[in-house]
Design a protein around this motif. Sequence first.
Motif, PDB file in Angstrom:
ATOM      1  N   VAL A 340      49.635  29.683  31.263  1.00  0.00           N
ATOM      2  CA  VAL A 340      49.255  30.016  32.641  1.00  0.00           C
ATOM      3  C   VAL A 340      49.315  31.522  32.859  1.00  0.00           C
ATOM      4  O   VAL A 340      48.446  32.107  33.527  1.00  0.00           O
ATOM      5  CB  VAL A 340      50.177  29.277  33.632  1.00  0.00           C
ATOM      6  N   HIS A 341      50.320  32.170  32.290  1.00  0.00           N
ATOM      7  CA  HIS A 341      50.468  33.632  32.425  1.00  0.00           C
ATOM      8  C   HIS A 341      49.265  34.358  31.818  1.00  0.00           C
ATOM      9  O   HIS A 341      48.700  35.272  32.433  1.00  0.00           O
ATOM     10  CB  HIS A 341      51.760  34.064  31.727  1.00  0.00           C
ATOM     11  N   LEU A 342      48.853  33.945  30.641  1.00  0.00           N
ATOM     12  CA  LEU A 342      47.710  34.578  29.987  1.00  0.00           C
ATOM     13  C   LEU A 342      46.411  34.337  30.746  1.00  0.00           C
ATOM     14  O   LEU A 342      45.561  35.236  30.851  1.00  0.00           O
ATOM     15  CB  LEU A 342      47.588  34.056  28.547  1.00  0.00           C
ATOM     16  N   LEU A 343      46.237  33.140  31.295  1.00  0.00           N
ATOM     17  CA  LEU A 343      45.038  32.853  32.077  1.00  0.00           C
ATOM     18  C   LEU A 343      44.990  33.711  33.338  1.00  0.00           C
ATOM     19  O   LEU A 343      43.922  34.200  33.734  1.00  0.00           O
ATOM     20  CB  LEU A 343      44.987  31.371  32.446  1.00  0.00           C
ATOM     21  N   ALA A 344      46.145  33.917  33.974  1.00  0.00           N
ATOM     22  CA  ALA A 344      46.188  34.768  35.164  1.00  0.00           C
ATOM     23  C   ALA A 344      45.868  36.213  34.819  1.00  0.00           C
ATOM     24  O   ALA A 344      45.164  36.908  35.559  1.00  0.00           O
ATOM     25  CB  ALA A 344      47.561  34.658  35.825  1.00  0.00           C
ATOM     26  N   VAL A 345      46.382  36.679  33.688  1.00  0.00           N
ATOM     27  CA  VAL A 345      46.073  38.046  33.238  1.00  0.00           C
ATOM     28  C   VAL A 345      44.570  38.202  33.015  1.00  0.00           C
ATOM     29  O   VAL A 345      43.956  39.198  33.430  1.00  0.00           O
ATOM     30  CB  VAL A 345      46.850  38.372  31.946  1.00  0.00           C
ATOM     31  N   ALA A 346      43.967  37.215  32.358  1.00  0.00           N
ATOM     32  CA  ALA A 346      42.528  37.289  32.078  1.00  0.00           C
ATOM     33  C   ALA A 346      41.716  37.270  33.366  1.00  0.00           C
ATOM     34  O   ALA A 346      40.749  38.036  33.523  1.00  0.00           O
ATOM     35  CB  ALA A 346      42.116  36.135  31.173  1.00  0.00           C
ATOM     36  N   ALA A 347      42.083  36.401  34.299  1.00  0.00           N
ATOM     37  CA  ALA A 347      41.332  36.317  35.556  1.00  0.00           C
ATOM     38  C   ALA A 347      41.399  37.630  36.322  1.00  0.00           C
ATOM     39  O   ALA A 347      40.400  38.063  36.919  1.00  0.00           O
ATOM     40  CB  ALA A 347      41.869  35.171  36.407  1.00  0.00           C
ATOM     41  N   TRP A 348      42.558  38.284  36.301  1.00  0.00           N
ATOM     42  CA  TRP A 348      42.725  39.527  37.048  1.00  0.00           C
ATOM     43  C   TRP A 348      42.070  40.706  36.331  1.00  0.00           C
ATOM     44  O   TRP A 348      41.171  41.361  36.855  1.00  0.00           O
ATOM     45  CB  TRP A 348      44.214  39.788  37.270  1.00  0.00           C
ATOM     46  N   LEU A 352      38.372  42.210  36.983  1.00  0.00           N
ATOM     47  CA  LEU A 352      38.316  43.604  37.442  1.00  0.00           C
ATOM     48  C   LEU A 352      37.338  44.418  36.597  1.00  0.00           C
ATOM     49  O   LEU A 352      36.554  45.228  37.122  1.00  0.00           O
ATOM     50  CB  LEU A 352      39.715  44.211  37.361  1.00  0.00           C
ATOM     51  N   THR A 353      37.360  44.207  35.287  1.00  0.00           N
ATOM     52  CA  THR A 353      36.429  44.910  34.406  1.00  0.00           C
ATOM     53  C   THR A 353      34.980  44.545  34.727  1.00  0.00           C
ATOM     54  O   THR A 353      34.093  45.403  34.760  1.00  0.00           O
ATOM     55  CB  THR A 353      36.734  44.569  32.939  1.00  0.00           C
ATOM     56  N   LEU A 379      40.884  35.866  44.447  1.00  0.00           N
ATOM     57  CA  LEU A 379      41.213  35.413  43.095  1.00  0.00           C
ATOM     58  C   LEU A 379      42.288  36.298  42.468  1.00  0.00           C
ATOM     59  O   LEU A 379      43.237  35.798  41.843  1.00  0.00           O
ATOM     60  CB  LEU A 379      39.947  35.424  42.222  1.00  0.00           C
ATOM     61  N   ALA A 380      42.158  37.610  42.647  1.00  0.00           N
ATOM     62  CA  ALA A 380      43.140  38.542  42.088  1.00  0.00           C
ATOM     63  C   ALA A 380      44.504  38.345  42.734  1.00  0.00           C
ATOM     64  O   ALA A 380      45.541  38.416  42.060  1.00  0.00           O
ATOM     65  CB  ALA A 380      42.664  39.979  42.276  1.00  0.00           C
TER      66      ALA A 380
END
Length: 704
Positions: A340-348, A352-353, A379-380
Amino acid sequence: MTQTIAPRVRTLVLLILAVAGVLLAGAAPASAHAALTGSDPAQGAVVDTAPAQISLTFSEPIAVGDDSVRVLDPKGERVDKGDPANLSGTTYSVRLLSGLPDGTYTVAYQVVSADSHPVAGAYTFSIGAPSETTVSVSAQGSDDGLVGWLYGFGRYVSYAGFAVLAGGAAFVLACWAPGARVRAVQRLVVSGWLALTAATLGLLLLRGSYTTSGKVGDIFDLELLGDVLQTKTGAALVSRLLLLAAAALFIAVLFGAYARTVPAGADGDADGARKPAEGEKREGEGAAEGDGGEPDKRDLTFGLALGGTVVAAGLAASWAMSEHASQGLQPGVAMPVDVVHLLAVAAWLGGLTTLLVALYRGPVETPVGRDAVRRFSRLAFGSVVTLAVTGVYQSWRQLGSWSAFTDTRYGQLLLVKIALVAVMVAVAYLSRRWTQRLAEARISAAEEEKRPAVSAQAEEAEASKKEEKQPAGTAPAEASDASEASEASEAFGVSGASGSTKAGTGHDAVRAEQLARQRAATEAARQKRLRDADPNRFGLRRSVLAEAGVAVVLLAVTTVLTQTEPGRTEQDAKAAAATSSSAAEGTGQGSGAVSLTMPFDTGGRNGKGVVSIDLDPARVGDNSLHVYVEGPDGTPVDVPEVKLALTLSAQDIGPLPVAPDHVTTGHWSASAVQIPMAGDWKVEVTVRTSDIDQVTVSKNAQIG
């Protein structure tokens, strides 16, 4: 204005990459995640007699190979024999040659921790008395050189590729559907897939050398590659490649079938895209209708969202199941939390990129507008909340105490990461304010556009009234002028012009098309200049660019953090070392373990050999006991029976029988051997080599 922005953007990107490179360059030396928490003999210990084996205890399970543990005499010659064995739990041992002379010996180890990182180190102990040694204990680990740096860089690229791939796709599906038709966004997401795939293949090739020799020449060693494929990390990397094949299919559908169902100006009313003229179809509208219309689009969106989530979760699990989360406290909880942590990092970070690329490279006819930015803002925000919750759990799990924040490198890096996240949140707040200003400016502009339209309608109405009042038979002024021009041209004999006009009709049509394209290009350039000149959009661009710059550094710090020994492990290792040192100072013999070697001869065939006894920690209370039997040539041999008895004659205690269990060829062990009090104990060993041939040998040892 864009010409002045571009050099600054390039400079900022170069500075960000330089900082990320410095952080990655410093990552390799601190990559071990399992720590040596104990040894027998202990580091720096001086023992009276040569031990039959040395044992090493680590903070977590490790993988060992044939040469994982080496013991060298003062001249640098190896004195260990056989492969390392797992005695129990996280304790591993290697046998030593018998009859070792006095001097200082070096124990060097190079193993792989359960969370996939190489662990290397060395220490010395002495038999009888310390001596000079030619062996250096500061040897370079396999992860300290070029291969280690390449492996760290590959990890960074893989994290970045995953964030761009998963986050970019999430941004298109959840925030900005027209982005599926934007070439710059398509290239970004595909670049993320390519980066992750290339990095995964590179890590698979580098893995063998990274965990063994550290030599560049071993990168393409097929034997090492075969060994890697049999490990947990190798299986995780192969699984990641298989999931990337599914991700490629997902990308093809997202930018193919899904993009055709999305009109180019789908968010035009909200985001300021060009509205089609009356009677003009939006691009992609016919395709959507022909395919079943809106219901088919909803089904396709739902399928992509579900399938993309499954693939992204699988990719994230390939890290969670082979690194930090898979070892230590509560791995069954830690691994899903890490996913879940990695998915949140990717979404943010990935979203953003994508937003940054859309703001700088998006076409004029499909601009990213306030509604898309607002959706990404929500989402962020959800991603940041998720990161905070999962990050608190991971911090507690990896640190264990408040002091670890400042006393360990892991804690210090975590503080840097928290500070960077706080900076990103602050910059994101500024982006939100710019978005609100952009929305207000667009509302004002829409109102201004309505006023000229009303004035134009009034002028047209006035002109029509004047035409109605014109007397019958009187031509308007424009018609009169045209009639006069026609008569003049006939007077000068240009009546043949009509024929030449027909001949030039084709040329005029081509010329008209060229002029139309030029006007369209000019209009597009004008619209882009107006868009770039908008101070609100310019402010949003700058804030998002700054946020993305911080994100690049944050990702580098996160990569270094995953290669750093957790604070809890580091503190446990320091505590174990302090305890070992205290024991060495108190007993003068390191851990206090007793090793006895006794030759025997039962008198029968194959009746000669050597029996070795190891009693650890050789103190009052519970002890572990190991028995080793070797033939005259020093090779381990099995015998029908081995039993022991312990006697303390001074206190009239014993004999206390001990029946060890057979472990492997030539090796027996017993746990929870009770020593009731300290003293000079007699250790008797009975060895039976046949039905009738047996002998009892004994030695005295100070225990406790």
